[in-house]
Design a protein around this motif. Structure first.
Motif, PDB file in Angstrom:
ATOM      1  N   ILE A   4      -8.489  10.629  -6.193  1.00  0.00           N
ATOM      2  CA  ILE A   4      -8.298  10.557  -7.636  1.00  0.00           C
ATOM      3  C   ILE A   4      -9.318   9.613  -8.279  1.00  0.00           C
ATOM      4  O   ILE A   4      -9.585   8.519  -7.767  1.00  0.00           O
ATOM      5  CB  ILE A   4      -6.855  10.113  -7.975  1.00  0.00           C
ATOM      6  CG1 ILE A   4      -6.540  10.359  -9.460  1.00  0.00           C
ATOM      7  CG2 ILE A   4      -6.596   8.682  -7.552  1.00  0.00           C
ATOM      8  CD1 ILE A   4      -6.368  11.789  -9.817  1.00  0.00           C
ATOM      9  N   THR A   5      -9.928  10.035  -9.356  1.00  0.00           N
ATOM     10  CA  THR A   5     -10.925   9.257 -10.091  1.00  0.00           C
ATOM     11  C   THR A   5     -10.639   9.387 -11.578  1.00  0.00           C
ATOM     12  O   THR A   5      -9.905  10.290 -12.007  1.00  0.00           O
ATOM     13  CB  THR A   5     -12.344   9.781  -9.832  1.00  0.00           C
ATOM     14  OG1 THR A   5     -12.428  11.142 -10.321  1.00  0.00           O
ATOM     15  CG2 THR A   5     -12.710   9.728  -8.361  1.00  0.00           C
ATOM     16  N   PRO A   6     -11.241   8.529 -12.409  1.00  0.00           N
ATOM     17  CA  PRO A   6     -11.085   8.696 -13.855  1.00  0.00           C
ATOM     18  C   PRO A   6     -11.537  10.071 -14.349  1.00  0.00           C
ATOM     19  O   PRO A   6     -10.924  10.648 -15.249  1.00  0.00           O
ATOM     20  CB  PRO A   6     -11.957   7.575 -14.433  1.00  0.00           C
ATOM     21  CG  PRO A   6     -11.905   6.506 -13.398  1.00  0.00           C
ATOM     22  CD  PRO A   6     -11.916   7.249 -12.087  1.00  0.00           C
ATOM     23  N   GLU A   7     -12.602  10.619 -13.749  1.00  0.00           N
ATOM     24  CA  GLU A   7     -13.076  11.937 -14.201  1.00  0.00           C
ATOM     25  C   GLU A   7     -12.070  13.034 -13.863  1.00  0.00           C
ATOM     26  O   GLU A   7     -11.859  13.958 -14.671  1.00  0.00           O
ATOM     27  CB  GLU A   7     -14.438  12.269 -13.592  1.00  0.00           C
ATOM     28  CG  GLU A   7     -15.019  13.571 -14.143  1.00  0.00           C
ATOM     29  CD  GLU A   7     -16.469  13.784 -13.774  1.00  0.00           C
ATOM     30  OE1 GLU A   7     -17.071  14.759 -14.263  1.00  0.00           O
ATOM     31  OE2 GLU A   7     -17.015  12.972 -12.998  1.00  0.00           O
ATOM     32  N   ILE A   8     -11.431  12.962 -12.692  1.00  0.00           N
ATOM     33  CA  ILE A   8     -10.396  13.941 -12.359  1.00  0.00           C
ATOM     34  C   ILE A   8      -9.237  13.806 -13.340  1.00  0.00           C
ATOM     35  O   ILE A   8      -8.713  14.802 -13.850  1.00  0.00           O
ATOM     36  CB  ILE A   8      -9.917  13.750 -10.910  1.00  0.00           C
ATOM     37  CG1 ILE A   8     -10.990  14.218  -9.926  1.00  0.00           C
ATOM     38  CG2 ILE A   8      -8.616  14.529 -10.657  1.00  0.00           C
ATOM     39  CD1 ILE A   8     -10.640  13.997  -8.462  1.00  0.00           C
ATOM     40  N   GLY A  13      -5.201  -2.205  -3.682  1.00  0.00           N
ATOM     41  CA  GLY A  13      -6.454  -2.829  -4.098  1.00  0.00           C
ATOM     42  C   GLY A  13      -7.673  -2.297  -3.391  1.00  0.00           C
ATOM     43  O   GLY A  13      -8.803  -2.552  -3.831  1.00  0.00           O
ATOM     44  N   ASP A  14      -7.468  -1.542  -2.296  1.00  0.00           N
ATOM     45  CA  ASP A  14      -8.605  -0.971  -1.565  1.00  0.00           C
ATOM     46  C   ASP A  14      -8.914   0.442  -2.066  1.00  0.00           C
ATOM     47  O   ASP A  14      -8.015   1.153  -2.549  1.00  0.00           O
ATOM     48  CB  ASP A  14      -8.317  -0.892  -0.059  1.00  0.00           C
ATOM     49  CG  ASP A  14      -8.358  -2.260   0.601  1.00  0.00           C
ATOM     50  OD1 ASP A  14      -8.727  -3.231  -0.086  1.00  0.00           O
ATOM     51  OD2 ASP A  14      -8.007  -2.346   1.796  1.00  0.00           O
ATOM     52  N   ALA A  15     -10.166   0.822  -1.939  1.00  0.00           N
ATOM     53  CA  ALA A  15     -10.556   2.193  -2.266  1.00  0.00           C
ATOM     54  C   ALA A  15     -10.198   3.093  -1.089  1.00  0.00           C
ATOM     55  O   ALA A  15     -10.143   2.638   0.057  1.00  0.00           O
ATOM     56  CB  ALA A  15     -12.049   2.261  -2.546  1.00  0.00           C
ATOM     57  N   PRO A  16      -9.935   4.374  -1.328  1.00  0.00           N
ATOM     58  CA  PRO A  16      -9.686   5.302  -0.220  1.00  0.00           C
ATOM     59  C   PRO A  16     -10.949   5.442   0.619  1.00  0.00           C
ATOM     60  O   PRO A  16     -12.050   5.109   0.164  1.00  0.00           O
ATOM     61  CB  PRO A  16      -9.330   6.616  -0.933  1.00  0.00           C
ATOM     62  CG  PRO A  16      -9.975   6.501  -2.267  1.00  0.00           C
ATOM     63  CD  PRO A  16      -9.901   5.051  -2.638  1.00  0.00           C
ATOM     64  N   PRO A  17     -10.842   5.933   1.854  1.00  0.00           N
ATOM     65  CA  PRO A  17     -12.033   6.106   2.697  1.00  0.00           C
ATOM     66  C   PRO A  17     -13.107   6.923   1.999  1.00  0.00           C
ATOM     67  O   PRO A  17     -12.814   7.866   1.252  1.00  0.00           O
ATOM     68  CB  PRO A  17     -11.481   6.841   3.920  1.00  0.00           C
ATOM     69  CG  PRO A  17     -10.034   6.450   3.969  1.00  0.00           C
ATOM     70  CD  PRO A  17      -9.606   6.317   2.541  1.00  0.00           C
ATOM     71  N   ALA A  18     -14.349   6.551   2.228  1.00  0.00           N
ATOM     72  CA  ALA A  18     -15.470   7.191   1.539  1.00  0.00           C
ATOM     73  C   ALA A  18     -15.579   8.677   1.845  1.00  0.00           C
ATOM     74  O   ALA A  18     -16.138   9.441   1.057  1.00  0.00           O
ATOM     75  CB  ALA A  18     -16.772   6.478   1.897  1.00  0.00           C
ATOM     76  N   ASN A  19     -15.056   9.112   2.999  1.00  0.00           N
ATOM     77  CA  ASN A  19     -15.204  10.521   3.376  1.00  0.00           C
ATOM     78  C   ASN A  19     -14.069  11.395   2.855  1.00  0.00           C
ATOM     79  O   ASN A  19     -13.978  12.573   3.176  1.00  0.00           O
ATOM     80  CB  ASN A  19     -15.308  10.669   4.895  1.00  0.00           C
ATOM     81  CG  ASN A  19     -14.054  10.158   5.611  1.00  0.00           C
ATOM     82  OD1 ASN A  19     -13.159   9.602   4.980  1.00  0.00           O
ATOM     83  ND2 ASN A  19     -14.005  10.343   6.920  1.00  0.00           N
ATOM     84  N   GLY A  24       0.814  -1.194   0.000  1.00  0.00           N
ATOM     85  CA  GLY A  24       0.000   0.000   0.000  1.00  0.00           C
ATOM     86  C   GLY A  24       0.854   1.253   0.000  1.00  0.00           C
ATOM     87  O   GLY A  24       2.089   1.190  -0.113  1.00  0.00           O
ATOM     88  N   TYR A  25       0.195   2.402   0.110  1.00  0.00           N
ATOM     89  CA  TYR A  25       0.880   3.698   0.089  1.00  0.00           C
ATOM     90  C   TYR A  25       0.214   4.648   1.062  1.00  0.00           C
ATOM     91  O   TYR A  25      -0.983   4.538   1.359  1.00  0.00           O
ATOM     92  CB  TYR A  25       0.820   4.320  -1.310  1.00  0.00           C
ATOM     93  CG  TYR A  25       1.606   3.591  -2.353  1.00  0.00           C
ATOM     94  CD1 TYR A  25       2.973   3.842  -2.537  1.00  0.00           C
ATOM     95  CD2 TYR A  25       0.998   2.651  -3.179  1.00  0.00           C
ATOM     96  CE1 TYR A  25       3.701   3.184  -3.501  1.00  0.00           C
ATOM     97  CE2 TYR A  25       1.716   1.980  -4.148  1.00  0.00           C
ATOM     98  CZ  TYR A  25       3.069   2.246  -4.302  1.00  0.00           C
ATOM     99  OH  TYR A  25       3.787   1.577  -5.257  1.00  0.00           O
TER     100      TYR A  25
END
Length: 330
Positions: free
Chosen positions: A164-168, A153-159, A124-125
């Motif tokens: 970073i996302t594909p749209e960004i 492999g995990d998503a960042p915390p929901a809050n 992880g990072y």
């Protein structure tokens, strides 16, 4: 909750993971023609191999108030890199003993084996903020508040806002698009005459879709923003003129990608599908004819159907000489 603060001095966007807080020195790659293929900055890699080329290329101006993303959260440090970055700050003694102690506790810094999540090295990072300094609007509203750990492999915390996302990525790619210059071909070429229709066009070979892909390799995320020419707007540079069509907007020919139609012998009595007719001489000067191409922007990304961004425009001005038709008296 991780938030973007409006105080303090923003950190420089880092040159890839573990770049530290120094101002980045981008790494570049070049193809055989010397064109830039990719530049790494802020943890994002740009592939510009399908971008517009040539001396007169330029960036698009969005047709609305849209601006590129000002900041985003993404992987930033390995455990060893974060320790190397933070330890000198704590040792400087200018941050306050309590803050130093709280920070050391947060990152378990006193444990030589597990501190900074060293026992998770390679799994992880530490994530942090990257600031898009190339585009000033909004950049000072982003400030690196804190680092947080995300397992591979995990998503960042929901809050977490602005993770970073594909749209960004697509928005960052849009800002990197460069399109060809818009100097139109005119007929007559050197000087036109009063009341003589002047044909204008852009060659389809120069005006084809261009694109830039932005990616974060360690996350397997990427997005491509594509610009496709849709129309050319002609502004004669004087009110003493009429345009063809009357709106001055010439659509692209979907069959050959050309905007307008080249003049050829035998077309003298025809009205040009794209052009201008000047009603008054330019005298000893010229008229500043402005040609602006509108580009439609779409994007696709990893695991996303993509979408559209506001259209972009890019234009140029060229001088046109308009002469009176000389009559010969017999």
């Amino acid at each position: 909750m991780v938030t973007a603060l409006v105080t303090g001095t923003p950190a420089f966007a880092d040159n890839g993971i573990g770049g530290g807080a120094e101002e980045p020195t981008p790494s570049t790659g070049a193809d055989v023609d010397g064109n830039t293929v990719s530049v790494t900055a802020g943890g994002v890699v740009f592939d510009r191999s399908k971008n517009g080329s040539g001396k007169s290329t330029g960036a698009l101006t969005a047709s609305s108030n849209w601006t590129p993303p000002a900041c985003w959260y993404a992987p930033k440090y390995t455990p060893d890199q974060l320790q190397k970055y933070l330890e000198p700050i704590w040792e400087a003694g200018s941050t306050g003993h309590q803050w130093d102690a709280d920070q050391r506790e947060k990152y378990n810094a006193n444990d030589e084996e597990k501190g900074f999540n060293k026992d998770k090295s390679g799994d992880g990072y530490w994530w942090g903020t990257y600031v898009n300094e190339s585009f000033p609007p909004g950049w000072d509203s982003c400030y690196e508040d804190d680092y947080f750990w995300v397992d591979t492999g995990d998503a960042p915390p929901a809050n977490v806002e602005n993770a970073i996302t594909p749209e960004i990525l697509a928005g960052l790619a849009y800002a990197e698009i460069r399109v060809p210059g818009t100097e139109v071909t005119l007929a007559p070429a050197n000087a036109t005459k009063v009341n003589l229709p002047t044909w204008t066009w852009l060659d389809g070979a120069d005006f084809h879709p261009v694109s830039v892909t932005a990616s974060v390799p360690v996350l397997g995320l990427e997005a491509t923003a594509t610009a496709e020419p849709v129309s050319l707007e002609i502004e004669p540079g004087t009110g003493d003129a009429v345009t063809y069509p009357a709106s001055g907007v010439c659509p692209i020919n979907n069959n050959n990608g050309r905007i307008g139609e080249p003049y050829a012998k035998g077309k003298a009595d025809r009205t040009p599908p794209c052009g201008v007719k000047y009603l008054r001489s330019s005298g000893d000067g010229t008229y500043p004819l402005q040609a602006t191409v509108t580009w439609e922007i779409t994007w696709t990304g990893t695991g996303s159907p993509g979408g559209e961004f506001p259209n972009g425009t890019f234009g140029a001005t060229q001088d046109v000489v308009v002469q009176e038709i000389q009559a010969i008296n017999r």
